[in-house]
Design an enzyme around this catalytic site. Structure first.
Site, mmCIF file in Angstrom:
data_model
loop_
_atom_site.group_PDB
_atom_site.id
_atom_site.type_symbol
_atom_site.label_atom_id
_atom_site.label_comp_id
_atom_site.label_asym_id
_atom_site.label_seq_id
_atom_site.Cartn_x
_atom_site.Cartn_y
_atom_site.Cartn_z
ATOM 1 C CB ALA A 77 29.339 93.692 50.931
ATOM 2 C CG ASP A 78 34.217 92.251 55.456
ATOM 3 O OD1 ASP A 78 35.052 93.096 55.068
ATOM 4 O OD2 ASP A 78 34.534 91.211 56.067
ATOM 5 C CB THR A 79 34.350 88.960 50.916
ATOM 6 O OG1 THR A 79 33.246 89.505 50.180
ATOM 7 C CG2 THR A 79 34.581 87.524 50.463
ATOM 8 N N GLY A 114 29.181 88.903 53.804
ATOM 9 C CA GLY A 114 28.100 89.483 54.591
ATOM 10 C C GLY A 114 27.649 90.768 53.929
#
Length: 194
Positions: A77-79, A114
């Site tokens: 994930a990435d924010t 994401g």
């Protein structure tokens, strides 16, 4: 219907984030954490709303799934935080953290996480958007938070679950946990459907 403790995949969380680890634990899944260094750059022409998902996929691609058990499900994930056409990633230092929070003060910003789910046979990725409104913060409040909690590992230089969330959050539209780093309800459904 299977429950998290019966989940058939060997789950690997590809993230060093303590918040993501905590959220996965609270969702009830058994998993291990593995982290690979990843280049988090993205094309300059990419739509900002697509960046978090793009980087989540890049983080997933850093893993060689052949080296993991057959039934492995990798979760990455990435924010990112978006305000007025700018992406706020992790601040490099105290000054940048203070500048970021000063910019977010009294504004509504977007937080997009994401997520990429990948096994040897298939891949699914998606992103989730939340909108966060902060009241106007004084410079003293911003400096107090930055000096006390040192939010240098957080997109936008803040953690909503920390002091600043208790005193600054006016309104949130969408998933609170998405702002923490994982859209738990959407992720749970996606893992169960996978």
């Amino acid at each position: 219907m299977i429950m998290p403790h019966q989940y058939p995949y060997h789950v690997v969380l590809g993230s060093a984030s303590p918040r993501r680890k905590e959220l996965m634990e609270k969702m009830g899944f058994e998993f291990e954490v593995q982290v690979k260094d990843t280049d988090e750059s993205y094309p300059a022409t990419m739509a900002q709303e697509d960046v978090a998902e793009f980087i989540a996929v890049k983080k997933s691609q850093a893993f060689d799934l052949d080296g993991l058990p057959e039934n492995t499900l990798l979760v990455t994930a990435d924010t990112v935080v978006l305000l007025n056409g700018r992406i706020f990633g992790k601040p490099a230092d105290r000054e940048e953290a203070v500048r970021m929070l000063y910019a977010l003060s009294g504004q509504t910003h977007k937080v997009i996480t994401g997520v990429c789910l990948r096994s040897r046979r298939k891949q699914e990725n998606f992103s989730v958007l939340s909108e966060v409104t902060f009241r106007v913060l004084s410079l003293e409040e911003i400096e107090y938070y930055v000096d006390k909690l040192k939010p240098y590992d957080k997109a936008g230089a803040y953690g909503l679950q920390e002091w600043i969330g208790y005193v600054a959050l006016e309104h949130i539209e969408g998933s609170f946990f998405n702002v923490m780093g994982l859209p738990t309800q959407r992720l749970y459904r996606a893992m169960m459907d996978f």
